[in-house]
Design a protein around this motif. Sequence first.
Motif, mmCIF file in Angstrom:
data_model
loop_
_atom_site.group_PDB
_atom_site.id
_atom_site.type_symbol
_atom_site.label_atom_id
_atom_site.label_comp_id
_atom_site.label_asym_id
_atom_site.label_seq_id
_atom_site.Cartn_x
_atom_site.Cartn_y
_atom_site.Cartn_z
ATOM 1 N N GLU A 1 0.818 -1.214 0.000
ATOM 2 C CA GLU A 1 0.000 0.000 0.000
ATOM 3 C C GLU A 1 0.852 1.263 0.000
ATOM 4 N N VAL B 1 3.047 1.420 -3.838
ATOM 5 C CA VAL B 1 2.432 1.403 -5.172
ATOM 6 C C VAL B 1 2.542 2.756 -5.853
ATOM 7 N N VAL C 1 -2.613 -2.402 -5.722
ATOM 8 C CA VAL C 1 -2.357 -2.968 -4.394
ATOM 9 C C VAL C 1 -2.836 -4.417 -4.346
#
Length: 350
Positions: free
Chosen positions: A157, A160, A208
């Motif tokens: 997370e 990315v 993600v």
Amino acid sequence: MKNAPPPKAAPGGAARKIAHPGAVGGEVTSEDGTRFFAVSPLMLFPETTPEFRVYLNQGGRFVLYTRESESFDETTRRALFNLGIDKVFVLAEQKDRYNDYLEVNLARILDDSSIPVEERAQTFYGAAEAILEEIYSTRLPEGLSKKLHDRVLSFVEETVRFLSRDDSLKNLAKLISHDFSIFSHSVHVYAFAVALMSAYGLSDEECVRAGLGAILHDIGKAKIPRSILEKAPAELSEEEQGKLRLHPIHGVSMCSMLPLTQDSVNVILFHHERYDGKGYPTGTAGTNIPLAVRIVSVCDVYDNLTTAKPRQKALTPFEALKRMREDRAGAFDLDVFKRFVLVLSGAEIV
């Protein structure tokens, strides 16, 4: 508490290029045998309380600058860098604490435009390898723990958006090792895949979900005997090939108790499917294979071909792409393959 004398400026007052800003670099040993590693002062954030000591190198003598739980303020942090102090030093025995600190502050580091992108790329790579190395060295093949899953998900997370930058892959390409390990391979495939997903316009949320599958795509190999993993493909018996081909199923099984999305599961389970339907474990073909899986498949094969393994020489990027196009005709979605070549071309590694 500041114990060091005021730092002296570099000649001309100009800041020098940072040599080793990432997770660990530039290890040195003091006269009394104490080992240190060098980091950039820009990696030490104000309003945080690092649980490690920071030293300055004053003419070959290492002087304590801050103790555990003391923080730099922004003025001090910036002053060190602007005065030409491109490295501060942390005790080698506190390496794990420093890596934990980097991981906690990773999103903040990667989003900090005051840190040159090549240095953020090195931080990403070091943090990624540390996490993956722990995964593959801890209580597998029993399964991936919820704690480790949450740690990897948080990493994905937080990274990315950085990997979606046009210049990130270009800088990461300089760091990619051509010596194989499962965890370094997983880092490479994840980085390549997110860059390619971004070229397709996939959202951060989609990246993600699929990126978590990409970074865990080979986790099932933890259940495959090392004697099989260390053989070149041509050396495997039919029975050994059958065992190796079970690793996608093992991977999904090992993550069965975790809250993975279907996109993540698809990547782990289907990354060895082929566009012509001749892959495994299900023989799914064409666009029935999800786009994210087709992307990861291309990245997986490319990194395998460009990485040296026991009794297998690494190919150059050009040789690998040529072999993928000619010797594996039908294996890949051609649009995905062509777009991957363009992404690599932008990274200047073709």
